[in-house]
Design an enzyme around this catalytic site. Structure first.
Site, PDB file in Angstrom:
ATOM      1  N   SER A 217       0.693  -1.085  -0.109  1.00  0.00           N
ATOM      2  CA  SER A 217      -0.028  -0.127   0.109  1.00  0.00           C
ATOM      3  C   SER A 217       0.964   1.296   0.039  1.00  0.00           C
ATOM      4  O   SER A 217       2.095   1.033   0.203  1.00  0.00           O
ATOM      5  CB  SER A 217      -1.065   0.012   1.425  1.00  0.00           C
ATOM      6  N   LYS A 250      -3.596  11.643  -7.215  1.00  0.00           N
ATOM      7  CA  LYS A 250      -3.845  10.226  -7.025  1.00  0.00           C
ATOM      8  C   LYS A 250      -5.346  10.098  -7.224  1.00  0.00           C
ATOM      9  O   LYS A 250      -6.104  10.795  -6.652  1.00  0.00           O
ATOM     10  CB  LYS A 250      -3.430  10.040  -5.838  1.00  0.00           C
TER      11      LYS A 250
END
Length: 364
Positions: A217, A250
């Site tokens: 992650s 993002k």
């Protein structure tokens, strides 16, 4: 068309800035006039500046990028069609060029001036929108120029919509033809057929998929100092290397791994704990931007990783439908995307306007 201000005295010749903005781009040129001679000093392009579509703040930001040391400026923007519009644009320009002579108007005015000078004739503007302007003596007649909402026949926006309608109509025709063909010859149905994007039966539970390469992650930060310290740590670890950095927005969605074998979509999985994730293949297949078959010579094994997401407009539409149906609303687009992908019935996922953006690879 409005003119205001006084021509200022500057070193050298008179510096004149001309700007024309529309729905696709803003073009500008800076020239110097010495007597009857004009010479181009600089020119360029900026983002779109349609007066009707851009906010005053957006227009101010765009125009502030232009040269400041000028004698005169002419600003002609699509959508600047009324006296009130022109007064508003003049005030904005006066903030940026307080000493310059300012002329403002619409792209109709600049089109007439460029094509006809002071003469009579007809000018057709065909850009993102379209308009026709005719002049005879002091009489001016206009047609079109209604903007993209009402539609300008012949404009780029109008033509793009017409082309899209034709493409979708042809797709629907071919899709129905394929459905009929597969119904008649079931042995011709392949896993990557467009008709197989939505499975017929809900799953009882999600199977588990082992990631061939751990799916790590990303870390979060809300501090510029943390970003700077992160880069310092990298440079300390690689003291003899020049480390380039790429910074990009993002997409706040759900991390997904999509595996292709011999160019065909094999499976898709969530991140899970980084080692094992849920098999969400049937739901990912409902996202039309995810190809089920790669083009060209694909590698034997090719894993791509990215984010499945729901954009803001899709999120608003989904919550509006849920409210009308008396269902609880989703808290945010990310939760809505996650809930859609973890639904056991792929027909539900197919009704959600999900998108996918890929940013990296895994196993290859």
């Amino acid at each position: 068309m409005i003119q205001t201000g006084q021509r200022s005295t500057m070193n050298g010749g008179e510096k004149i800035l001309g700007v024309e903005g529309g729905g696709t781009k803003t073009s500008w040129v800076l020239v110097e006039r010495a007597g009857n001679e004009l010479s181009v000093l600089d020119q360029g392009k900026l983002p779109p500046a349609n007066f009707r579509l851009a906010t005053p703040g957006e227009l101010r930001a765009i125009l502030s990028e232009l040269p400041k040391e000028i004698t005169s400026v002419g600003i002609f923007l699509a959508g600047c069609g009324t006296e009130e519009d022109r007064q508003s644009l003049t005030r904005l320009c006066a903030e940026i060029w307080p000493k310059a002579k300012i002329v403002v108007g619409s792209d109709r005015h600049s089109g007439l001036a460029a094509a006809l000078g002071h003469g009579d004739g007809i000018v057709v503007n065909a850009g993102s929108g379209s308009s026709i302007t005719g002049r005879r003596d002091k009489r001016i007649e206009n047609a079109g120029g209604w903007g993209h909402i009402l539609g300008d026949a012949g404009g780029g926006y109008f033509l793009s919509l017409q082309a899209l309608r034709l493409i979708l109509r042809e797709y629907d025709r071919l899709y129905k033809e394929l459905v009929d063909l597969e119904a008649k010859f079931p042995d011709l149905v392949t896993p990557d057929s467009p008709t197989q994007r939505v499975s017929g039966r809900p799953l009882q539970a999600f199977a588990q998929i082992q990631h061939r390469v751990p799916m790590l992650s990303l870390d979060n930060t809300y501090s510029e100092d943390e970003v700077a310290n992160f880069y310092k740590r990298i440079t300390r670890l690689l003291p003899d290397e020049k480390v380039p950095v790429v910074i990009e927005p993002k997409v706040d969605g759900v991390a997904v791994s999509v595996m292709y074998e011999n160019g065909r979509l094999k499976y898709a999985a969530t991140r899970g704990d980084g080692s094992v994730g849920d098999d969400i293949t049937q739901n990912i297949k409902t996202i039309r931007s995810v190809p089920q078959q790669l083009r060209g010579s694909a590698p034997k094994v090719f894993e791509v990783r990215g984010e499945a997401y729901l954009d803001k407009d899709g999120f608003k539409k989904l919550n509006k439908e849920r409210e009308a149906a008396g269902l609880p609303l989703f808290a945010n687009p990310r939760n809505a995307a996650a809930g859609s992908l973890k639904h056991l019935n792929p027909k539900v996922a197919a009704q959600r306007p999900l998108g996918m953006v890929f940013y990296g690879t895994g196993a290859t």
